[in-house]
Write a protein that holds these residues in place. Structure first.
Motif, PDB file in Angstrom:
ATOM      1  N   ALA A   1     -38.361  11.652  16.753  1.00 25.53           N
ATOM      2  CA  ALA A   1     -38.611  12.380  15.507  1.00 25.53           C
ATOM      3  C   ALA A   1     -38.757  13.880  15.766  1.00 25.53           C
ATOM      4  CB  ALA A   1     -39.866  11.838  14.835  1.00 25.53           C
ATOM      5  N   THR A   2     -39.480  14.229  16.796  1.00 31.32           N
ATOM      6  CA  THR A   2     -39.660  15.638  17.149  1.00 31.32           C
ATOM      7  C   THR A   2     -38.330  16.268  17.548  1.00 31.32           C
ATOM      8  OG1 THR A   2     -41.919  15.216  17.889  1.00 31.32           O
ATOM      9  CG2 THR A   2     -40.870  17.225  18.703  1.00 31.32           C
ATOM     10  N   LEU A   3     -37.585  15.553  18.363  1.00 31.48           N
ATOM     11  CA  LEU A   3     -36.296  16.046  18.851  1.00 31.48           C
ATOM     12  C   LEU A   3     -35.312  16.278  17.704  1.00 31.48           C
ATOM     13  CD1 LEU A   3     -34.665  16.560  21.485  1.00 31.48           C
ATOM     14  CD2 LEU A   3     -33.927  14.189  21.331  1.00 31.48           C
ATOM     15  N   LEU A   4     -35.279  15.348  16.747  1.00 31.65           N
ATOM     16  CA  LEU A   4     -34.326  15.433  15.636  1.00 31.65           C
ATOM     17  C   LEU A   4     -34.896  16.111  14.392  1.00 31.65           C
ATOM     18  CD1 LEU A   4     -32.716  11.883  15.880  1.00 31.65           C
ATOM     19  CD2 LEU A   4     -31.950  14.022  16.913  1.00 31.65           C
ATOM     20  N   LYS A   5     -36.152  16.547  14.501  1.00 32.80           N
ATOM     21  CA  LYS A   5     -36.840  17.210  13.376  1.00 32.80           C
ATOM     22  C   LYS A   5     -36.809  16.330  12.124  1.00 32.80           C
ATOM     23  CE  LYS A   5     -36.192  21.958  14.885  1.00 32.80           C
ATOM     24  NZ  LYS A   5     -35.686  21.841  16.205  1.00 32.80           N
ATOM     25  N   ARG A   6     -37.215  15.082  12.317  1.00 27.57           N
ATOM     26  CA  ARG A   6     -37.277  14.104  11.232  1.00 27.57           C
ATOM     27  C   ARG A   6     -38.660  13.467  11.237  1.00 27.57           C
ATOM     28  NH1 ARG A   6     -33.390  16.308   9.660  1.00 27.57           N
ATOM     29  NH2 ARG A   6     -31.268  15.560   9.578  1.00 27.57           N
ATOM     30  N   ASP A   7     -38.998  12.818  10.155  1.00 26.86           N
ATOM     31  CA  ASP A   7     -40.262  12.105  10.061  1.00 26.86           C
ATOM     32  C   ASP A   7     -40.192  10.858  10.943  1.00 26.86           C
ATOM     33  OD1 ASP A   7     -42.065   9.940   8.618  1.00 26.86           O
ATOM     34  OD2 ASP A   7     -42.791  11.927   8.020  1.00 26.86           O
ATOM     35  N   GLU A   8     -41.287  10.530  11.583  1.00 26.71           N
ATOM     36  CA  GLU A   8     -41.351   9.367  12.474  1.00 26.71           C
ATOM     37  C   GLU A   8     -41.027   8.069  11.729  1.00 26.71           C
ATOM     38  OE1 GLU A   8     -44.571   7.401  15.550  1.00 26.71           O
ATOM     39  OE2 GLU A   8     -44.920   9.431  14.812  1.00 26.71           O
ATOM     40  N   ARG A   9     -41.412   7.981  10.473  1.00 21.93           N
ATOM     41  CA  ARG A   9     -41.123   6.775   9.668  1.00 21.93           C
ATOM     42  C   ARG A   9     -39.629   6.628   9.422  1.00 21.93           C
ATOM     43  NH1 ARG A   9     -45.421   8.500   5.221  1.00 21.93           N
ATOM     44  NH2 ARG A   9     -44.339  10.396   5.781  1.00 21.93           N
ATOM     45  N   ASN A  10     -38.935   7.753   9.260  1.00 20.33           N
ATOM     46  CA  ASN A  10     -37.490   7.728   9.069  1.00 20.33           C
ATOM     47  C   ASN A  10     -36.796   7.237  10.344  1.00 20.33           C
ATOM     48  OD1 ASN A  10     -34.820   9.797   9.310  1.00 20.33           O
ATOM     49  ND2 ASN A  10     -35.006   8.563   7.450  1.00 20.33           N
ATOM     50  N   ILE A  11     -37.286   7.668  11.484  1.00 23.96           N
ATOM     51  CA  ILE A  11     -36.721   7.238  12.772  1.00 23.96           C
ATOM     52  C   ILE A  11     -36.924   5.743  12.948  1.00 23.96           C
ATOM     53  CG2 ILE A  11     -36.875   7.507  15.283  1.00 23.96           C
ATOM     54  CD1 ILE A  11     -35.637   9.927  13.724  1.00 23.96           C
ATOM     55  N   TRP A  12     -38.102   5.253  12.590  1.00 25.61           N
ATOM     56  CA  TRP A  12     -38.387   3.823  12.684  1.00 25.61           C
ATOM     57  C   TRP A  12     -37.402   3.028  11.829  1.00 25.61           C
ATOM     58  CZ3 TRP A  12     -39.515  -0.260   9.554  1.00 25.61           C
ATOM     59  CH2 TRP A  12     -40.074  -1.394  10.158  1.00 25.61           C
ATOM     60  N   THR A  13     -37.177   3.503  10.605  1.00 23.49           N
ATOM     61  CA  THR A  13     -36.259   2.838   9.685  1.00 23.49           C
ATOM     62  C   THR A  13     -34.836   2.838  10.238  1.00 23.49           C
ATOM     63  OG1 THR A  13     -37.620   3.458   7.793  1.00 23.49           O
ATOM     64  CG2 THR A  13     -35.322   2.871   7.332  1.00 23.49           C
ATOM     65  N   LEU A  14     -34.380   3.976  10.732  1.00 24.56           N
ATOM     66  CA  LEU A  14     -33.034   4.067  11.305  1.00 24.56           C
ATOM     67  C   LEU A  14     -32.864   3.112  12.486  1.00 24.56           C
ATOM     68  CD1 LEU A  14     -32.561   7.935  11.245  1.00 24.56           C
ATOM     69  CD2 LEU A  14     -31.162   6.266   9.992  1.00 24.56           C
ATOM     70  N   TYR A  15     -33.872   3.047  13.331  1.00 21.00           N
ATOM     71  CA  TYR A  15     -33.802   2.174  14.506  1.00 21.00           C
ATOM     72  C   TYR A  15     -33.728   0.703  14.101  1.00 21.00           C
ATOM     73  CZ  TYR A  15     -35.136  -0.305  18.725  1.00 21.00           C
ATOM     74  OH  TYR A  15     -35.164  -1.191  19.779  1.00 21.00           O
ATOM     75  N   HIS A  16     -34.571   0.296  13.178  1.00 19.40           N
ATOM     76  CA  HIS A  16     -34.585  -1.111  12.764  1.00 19.40           C
ATOM     77  C   HIS A  16     -33.329  -1.498  11.980  1.00 19.40           C
ATOM     78  CE1 HIS A  16     -38.661  -0.965  14.272  1.00 19.40           C
ATOM     79  NE2 HIS A  16     -38.540  -2.273  14.384  1.00 19.40           N
ATOM     80  N   ARG A  17     -32.787  -0.568  11.229  1.00 22.69           N
ATOM     81  CA  ARG A  17     -31.521  -0.825  10.540  1.00 22.69           C
ATOM     82  C   ARG A  17     -30.397  -0.994  11.571  1.00 22.69           C
ATOM     83  NH1 ARG A  17     -30.234   3.884   6.964  1.00 22.69           N
ATOM     84  NH2 ARG A  17     -32.233   3.344   6.059  1.00 22.69           N
ATOM     85  N   ALA A  18     -30.413  -0.159  12.603  1.00 19.19           N
ATOM     86  CA  ALA A  18     -29.397  -0.249  13.665  1.00 19.19           C
ATOM     87  C   ALA A  18     -29.516  -1.570  14.424  1.00 19.19           C
ATOM     88  CB  ALA A  18     -29.537   0.934  14.622  1.00 19.19           C
ATOM     89  N   LYS A  19     -30.746  -1.983  14.706  1.00 20.55           N
ATOM     90  CA  LYS A  19     -30.959  -3.263  15.395  1.00 20.55           C
ATOM     91  C   LYS A  19     -30.390  -4.408  14.589  1.00 20.55           C
ATOM     92  CE  LYS A  19     -34.671  -4.642  17.460  1.00 20.55           C
ATOM     93  NZ  LYS A  19     -36.043  -4.909  17.891  1.00 20.55           N
ATOM     94  N   LYS A  20     -30.597  -4.375  13.278  1.00 19.52           N
ATOM     95  CA  LYS A  20     -30.088  -5.422  12.401  1.00 19.52           C
ATOM     96  C   LYS A  20     -28.564  -5.452  12.418  1.00 19.52           C
ATOM     97  CE  LYS A  20     -33.109  -6.379   8.780  1.00 19.52           C
ATOM     98  NZ  LYS A  20     -33.625  -6.168   7.450  1.00 19.52           N
ATOM     99  N   LYS A  21     -27.956  -4.273  12.314  1.00 25.60           N
ATOM    100  CA  LYS A  21     -26.498  -4.177  12.321  1.00 25.60           C
ATOM    101  C   LYS A  21     -25.896  -4.629  13.650  1.00 25.60           C
ATOM    102  CE  LYS A  21     -25.860  -0.467   8.949  1.00 25.60           C
ATOM    103  NZ  LYS A  21     -25.351   0.900   8.769  1.00 25.60           N
ATOM    104  N   GLU A  22     -26.601  -4.359  14.720  1.00 27.73           N
ATOM    105  CA  GLU A  22     -26.123  -4.736  16.058  1.00 27.73           C
ATOM    106  C   GLU A  22     -26.420  -6.200  16.355  1.00 27.73           C
ATOM    107  OE1 GLU A  22     -24.470  -3.029  18.562  1.00 27.73           O
ATOM    108  OE2 GLU A  22     -24.104  -1.467  17.075  1.00 27.73           O
ATOM    109  N   GLY A  23     -27.156  -6.861  15.473  1.00 27.84           N
ATOM    110  CA  GLY A  23     -27.470  -8.272  15.659  1.00 27.84           C
ATOM    111  C   GLY A  23     -28.474  -8.531  16.756  1.00 27.84           C
ATOM    112  N   LYS A  24     -29.371  -7.566  16.983  1.00 25.04           N
ATOM    113  CA  LYS A  24     -30.352  -7.689  18.059  1.00 25.04           C
ATOM    114  C   LYS A  24     -31.735  -8.000  17.547  1.00 25.04           C
ATOM    115  CE  LYS A  24     -27.934  -4.962  21.424  1.00 25.04           C
ATOM    116  NZ  LYS A  24     -28.098  -4.282  22.643  1.00 25.04           N
ATOM    117  N   GLN A  25     -31.841  -8.465  16.312  1.00 23.46           N
ATOM    118  CA  GLN A  25     -33.175  -8.744  15.784  1.00 23.46           C
ATOM    119  C   GLN A  25     -33.356 -10.208  15.527  1.00 23.46           C
ATOM    120  OE1 GLN A  25     -34.260  -6.305  12.498  1.00 23.46           O
ATOM    121  NE2 GLN A  25     -36.408  -6.626  12.882  1.00 23.46           N
TER     122      GLN A  25
END
Length: 64
Positions: free
Chosen positions: A40-64
Motif C-alpha cells: 500500500a505504501t509503495l503503490l500509494k493506495r489504501d491497505e484495504r484496497n490492496i487486500w481486496t486486489l490480492y484476494h480478487r487475484a487469488k480467486k481469479k488464479e484459482g488459489k483460494q
C-alpha cells in the motif's frame, strides 16, 4: 524493510485474467513476500484496497 529498487518482470502481465493492479499486488505478495502495508505504501493506495486486489487475484488464479 527498506525498499530501494524492485524489479518487476513483464511476464506477470502476459496471458493472465488479472488486471494490471491485481497482477502487481499478487506478485509483490506471493513472490516478494511484502505485507499489505508495504505494498500500500509503495503503490500509494489504501491497505484495504490492496487486500481486496490480492484476494480478487487469488480467486481469479484459482488459489483460494
Amino acid at each position: 524493510k527498506a525498499i530501494s529498487k524492485i524489479y518487476i518482470p513483464c511476464s506477470i502481465f502476459r496471458n493472465t485474467p488479472l488486471t494490471v493492479q491485481e497482477a502487481l499486488v499478487f506478485y509483490l505478495k506471493e513472490e516478494k513476500k511484502f505485507c499489505f502495508r508495504e505494498i500500500a505504501t509503495l503503490l500509494k493506495r489504501d491497505e484495504r484496497n490492496i487486500w481486496t486486489l490480492y484476494h480478487r487475484a487469488k480467486k481469479k488464479e484459482g488459489k483460494q
